[in-house]
Scaffold this active site. Structure first.
Site, PDB file in Angstrom:
ATOM      1  N   HIS A 209       0.835  -1.192   0.024  1.00 49.63           N
ATOM      2  CA  HIS A 209      -0.090   0.083  -0.009  1.00 49.63           C
ATOM      3  C   HIS A 209       0.785   1.240  -0.198  1.00 49.63           C
ATOM      4  CE1 HIS A 209      -4.049   1.896   1.079  1.00 49.63           C
ATOM      5  NE2 HIS A 209      -3.249   2.856   1.096  1.00 49.63           N
TER       6      HIS A 209
ATOM      7  N   GLU B 117     -11.437   3.298   6.865  1.00 50.98           N
ATOM      8  CA  GLU B 117     -10.624   4.443   7.319  1.00 50.98           C
ATOM      9  C   GLU B 117     -11.481   5.502   7.679  1.00 50.98           C
ATOM     10  OE1 GLU B 117      -6.586   6.830   5.878  1.00 50.98           O
ATOM     11  OE2 GLU B 117      -8.170   6.361   4.217  1.00 50.98           O
TER      12      GLU B 117
END
Length: 325
Positions: free
Chosen positions: A10, A193
């Site tokens: 990521h 998130e």
């Protein structure tokens, strides 16, 4: 910690751009973006919406395939110095030619060439994951998905979506994921998130990705945590990013250890390292201090990350041999 062999899944290419690189490129182009830098030279932002604006301002100096070639080499050098053997980098056609396929091919050619050079000179293997930007809207996401599908191959191995998770719903972007899936690309998505567990559930239902970027707020719904573990949905965790953006007050309050204890597959990444003043070595050191993680644990997580990677079987076998060697 820098010597430990690592796998990173990521990492946004523009978000990994060293501030000095962006400042120097802006000077070459006679562009004034001094407002995005702090006094000590790093990037300056105050909250997530402002972070996105600073990110896009920094990206604005990257205007040609040659710029992206130079950037990828600079990022590869930093990742190799941090112990990364294999990394997947998020690439956005929106920043590389405005989503136009012909322009994207030119940018991609330059980046793929840089990746080959980095592998030959630095020993790091890099692959690209085409990433739509959620707050740019569904139509731009369709264009990004077409760019991914038309250039799927040795270097481009996946498709995903990032940006502002609170914008629109996952179903608005389903066409792009269906297109990428039909092209044989691996699928990942930022979720969990800035939205809670419902954002993760909606994303899984709409897109069926094998990986999720972040996904930390699954911890607020233990039934969802069990579902992630049961389905072996891999979480690309970026603890330093979450702390910098204020999701958790410190590493001891981050759910990484609890998610791991409950059987969720996960890896550790840096997201946008210079923005968040982090590196993989710093991430590993923080996990060691907070949760007593030692070298065997980090090696196991690296192998777990490689198992979730979108690379071809030969590449996975080659990197596995290095990790186990």
């Amino acid at each position: 910690m820098r010597r430990l062999a690592k796998v990173e899944l990521h990492l946004h290419l523009e978000g990994a751009a060293p501030p000095a690189f962006i400042r120097g490129l802006a000077a070459e182009k006679h562009m004034d973006i001094s407002g995005i830098f702090a006094a000590e030279g790093g990037y300056a932002w105050k909250d997530f919406p402002h972070f996105l604006k600073v990110y896009e301002a920094a990206s604005s100096v990257l205007r040609t395939p040659a710029d992206y070639r130079r950037l990828l080499l600079a990022v590869a050098e930093e990742r190799a110095a941090d112990g990364v053997l294999y990394g997947e980098i998020f690439l956005s056609p929106d920043f590389c030619g405005g989503g136009e396929l012909a322009a994207w091919r030119d940018y991609l050619g330059a980046m793929a060439e840089a990746a080959r050079e980095a592998e030959a000179t630095l020993g790091i293997t890099l692959r690209g994951v085409v990433t739509a930007v959620r707050h740019f809207g569904p139509e731009q996401a369709r264009r990004a998905a077409l760019c991914a599908a038309e250039t799927a191959g040795d270097f481009i191995c996946g498709f995903g979506i990032g940006g502002d998770e609170t914008v629109l719903s996952p179903a608005d972007f389903s066409w792009g994921f269906d297109c990428a899936r039909e092209a044989g690309l691996g699928l990942t998505a930022h979720a969990g998130e800035w939205r809670g567990p419902e954002g993760i559930r909606d994303s899984l239902a709409a897109w069926a990705p094998s990986r999720l970027g972040h996904g930390v707020r699954a911890i607020e719904d233990l039934a969802l945590v069990d579902l992630l573990a049961e389905r072996e949905i891999h979480l690309e965790l970026c603890p330093g990013s979450n702390l910098a953006l204020g999701l958790y007050p410190d590493i001891r309050h981050h759910p990484v250890a609890e998610l791991e204890r409950r059987g969720v597959k996960l890896s550790i990444s840096t997201d946008d390292p210079p923005f968040f003043r982090t590196s993989l070595a710093k991430e590993f050191a923080a996990l060691h201090r907070a949760f007593d993680w030692e070298e065997p644990q980090f090696r196991r997580i690296a192998l777990q990350a490689l198992d979730a990677a979108f690379c071809d079987p030969d590449t996975r076998k080659r990197i596995t041999a290095k990790l186990e060697g």
